[in-house]
Design an enzyme around this catalytic site. Structure first.
Site, short mmCIF file in Angstrom:
data_model
loop_
_atom_site.label_atom_id
_atom_site.label_comp_id
_atom_site.label_asym_id
_atom_site.label_seq_id
_atom_site.Cartn_x
_atom_site.Cartn_y
_atom_site.Cartn_z
N PRO A 1 0.79 -1.24 0.00
CA PRO A 1 0.00 0.00 0.00
C PRO A 1 0.81 1.28 0.00
CG PRO A 1 0.05 -0.93 2.20
CD PRO A 1 0.88 -1.85 1.34
N CYS A 2 2.13 1.21 -0.17
CA CYS A 2 2.92 2.43 0.01
C CYS A 2 2.55 3.53 -0.99
CB CYS A 2 4.41 2.13 -0.05
SG CYS A 2 4.94 1.37 -1.59
N ARG A 3 2.03 3.14 -2.14
CA ARG A 3 1.69 4.18 -3.12
C ARG A 3 0.18 4.38 -3.26
NH1 ARG A 3 4.26 7.39 -5.29
NH2 ARG A 3 3.68 7.04 -7.45
#
Lengths: 315, 335
Positions: free
Chosen positions: A259-261
């Site tokens: 989910p980092c982006r």
């Protein structure tokens, strides 16, 4: 400019239906969700798309900041008709790709142009609002491939190598009239296909939803991680998609989209909507999110129908 | 895609249901139960399975066994038709020999007797899921981190169970009726009170209004509806056959309510609403023969998963769950 035009085209239908704007919330500025907003958006997803349900998960892994019976969202037995690899080969041969969001770190989400690919649409579960251009789901669904020779090949390759297990489903034994059990007679309407359980958890660190996949082969046996990568867009496999432990389940071999982006991409999508005069409501977050996820898992036919106004209170 | 019109009566064939076991989740729960609670006790324990209507036109739903299947009381107060709880029984033996020596045919007959008993004593009206009861036999090999198991979905049957007709619901219902049915089923599926009840009856009046009611409300039924349909959540997606749940339902309707010609509705979904193309409306006939209501009567029962009755080979494939990934050695070697 090209991207903007594309997005405009695809959003037009929604924009036309939009009613009024809405008061600002955190997700509009950063593309993130708070815990109560995740519950709100989840409730809305469950009510609009009843193939999704809330689940409690393993009690020992329960997150105290969510209600016990609303820990994460799940939809099960979702068919995946063909391998994304085979789809992409055809796709790439015919069309060009651009990177939608390449300004930070060079690992943007791919946007693919493929207007001409809209053939006859076999399945009616295509969202009424045209897909965001980050997704390729429609084009892929349009390729009828249920019993192509490629599919058969896959079936044979995917049988897991387990010494004790013998496939019980593949034999079509003769049925005696006195017993009446129809053990899947030969019929074109019955599909032997991979299926997926898809879950959405809340990632506290990134403050976004996070998608998890558990795959099953044609005979219902769990898929190995490597085999699951065949159903993940090759631009994401092993990069933004990895095999990890599920935060609410013990079962291993969950593929997860990192989910980092997510927040950045969601923010981007929201900005486009806002620039068109729509301020999407936070309870629609998961519909937008799932549509965006379709670019990562284009051949898995989960339900994210969005036949209502993004910016209005429709319930 | 429409079901072929069936004019001639034929034996009632149904599409068998398949199980899907959440391997590690269920396997670990069973292993822990064996270690912490059961010990060497191999007496039957209650277990919960999860049933759902068909949600995709080409993929049948599966019967799920999950971690919470073994929980004493469900934490999931949140009802959903994606997860209709079904009562079952688990017999966990202490060793492979015990597992192999189980008399599977007799165990299945016992389950069939329970179904007939629940039908006759009126339990089905209160808990319709009992018609879908199931049986799991297992052996949890603790040392080798394996669980071996088989599942049965008991289905009582008789050669006189006959299918008279079968059509796509969209062919049978008028547009108005179809619209009312869609609306009423949405309410049924959306209500916490009814969403996990897989069996119901549907009254369609002459003005095309539709009422969906629970089995327990049958006694209060007012006559006069134009069409009466006995509906059930159908796991199957097959257009030429109803799903597995129909057979026990027909037995119930014949034995308990003395209805010998049953108009049924196989409820199937698409995108969260009834799919009238894939849903089937048909007619089945069955007059329960003498003896079925006797307390000692043992009906013919089929239903071990993977077994194809009637072909002479009573061969049941052993299923297994591999839990080696949870063993300390495995964890160690991964680091």
């Amino acid at each position: 400019m090209q991207v903007k035009q594309k997005v405009y085209e695809l959003y037009k239908g929604t924009v036309e239906r939009v009613t009024g704007p809405r008061t600002v919330s955190a997700f509009l500025e950063k593309g993130v969700l708070s815990v109560p907003e995740f519950i709100l958006a989840g409730d809305n997803l469950v009510s609009k798309c009843p193939t999704w349900s809330w689940e409690a998960g393993d009690p020992s892994k329960r997150k105290p900041y969510f209600p016990a019976d609303k820990q994460f969202l799940v939809t099960r037995n979702v068919p995946c008709l063909r391998r994304v690899v085979s789809v992409e080969e055809e796709y790439d041969a015919a069309r060009a790709e651009v990177v939608l969001d390449d300004d930070e770190g060079g690992e943007g989400w791919l946007a693919t142009h493929g207007v001409e690919a809209s053939n006859t649409k076999e399945e009616e579960d295509i969202p009424s609002m045209d897909t965001l251009d980050i997704g390729k789901a429609e084009e892929i669904k349009a390729i009828p491939s249920y019993f192509g020779s490629g599919e058969k090949q896959d079936e044979e390759d995917d049988i897991p190598d387990m010494d004790t297990y013998e496939d019980t489903g593949d034999h079509l034994a003769t049925i005696q009239p006195s017993y009446f059990v129809a053990e899947e007679p030969e019929d074109d309407n019955i599909l032997r296909t991979r299926t997926y359980d898809i879950s959405i958890t809340y990632d506290k660190y990134f403050q976004t939803p996070r998608v998890w996949l558990t795959g099953y082969d044609e005979s219902g046996m769990p898929l190995d991680g490597e085999l699951m990568f065949e159903d993940i867009s090759q631009d994401h496999a092993h990069k933004s998609v990895t095999i990890e432990d599920h935060p609410h389940l013990y079962a291993e071999k969950h593929a997860s989209v990192h989910p980092c982006r997510h927040a950045a991409v969601m923010k981007k999508i929201i900005d486009v909507l806002v620039s068109r005069g729509v301020e999407p409501e936070v309870d629609k977050y998961l519909f937008i999110f799932l549509k965006f996820m379709a670019s990562v898992i284009p051949t898995i036919e989960y339900d994210y129908t969005m036949d209502f106004d993004l910016g209005s209170t429709s319930s | 895609m429409a079901a072929k019109a069936e004019v001639r009566p034929r034996p009632l064939k149904v599409e068998a249901i398949k199980s899907s076991v959440d391997m590690v989740e269920f396997g670990k729960a069973l292993r822990d139960l064996k270690l912490d609670v059961l010990g060497t006790d191999d007496s039957p324990i209650p277990i919960t399975g999860y049933y759902a209507p068909c949600t995709h036109p080409k993929v049948s739903s599966l019967f799920r066994l999950r971690r919470e299947s073994l929980a004493r009381s469900s934490v999931n107060s949140f009802g959903s038709r994606n997860k209709c709880p079904v009562p079952g029984m688990l017999i966990n033996t202490n060793n492979m020999l015990g597992f192999q020596n189980l008399d599977v045919a007799s165990l299945l007959r016992e389950e069939g007797k329970k179904i007939l008993h629940d039908i006759l004593c009126g339990k089905i009206e209160e808990c319709p899921s009992l018609l879908l009861r199931f049986l799991v036999i297992s052996f949890a090999d603790l040392k080798n981190w394996k669980v071996y198991y088989n599942i049965a979905f008991p289905s009582v049957f008789h050669s006189k169970m006959t299918l008279l007709s079968l059509h796509s619901a969209s062919e049978v219902l008028s547009q108005e009726e179809a619209a009312s049915l869609s609306k009423s089923m949405k309410e049924w599926c959306g209500s916490n009170e009814t969403t996990v009840l897989p069996f119901f009856w549907v009254d369609i009046t002459s003005d095309s209004s539709v009422v969906v009611r629970q089995l327990k409300d049958w006694k209060d039924r007012q006559g006069g509806a134009q069409k009466l349909l006995f509906g059930f959540y159908d796991h199957g997606c097959h257009q030429d056959y109803p799903g597995w749940a129909l057979r026990n339902y027909v037995a119930f309707l014949s034995l308990r309510w003395k209805i010998e010609k049953v108009q049924f509705l196989c409820y199937r979904e698409r995108l969260g609403g009834v799919d009238l193309e894939k849903s089937l409306i048909g007619e089945a006939s069955f007059a329960a023969p003498h003896g079925w209501d006797g307390s000692d009567y043992v009906p013919e029962v089929i239903g071990w998963e993977g077994e194809t009755p009637g072909d002479g080979r009573k061969e049941m494939k052993l299923k297994s769950i591999n839990l080696e990934s949870l063993s300390p050695e495995s964890k160690h070697s991964q680091v």
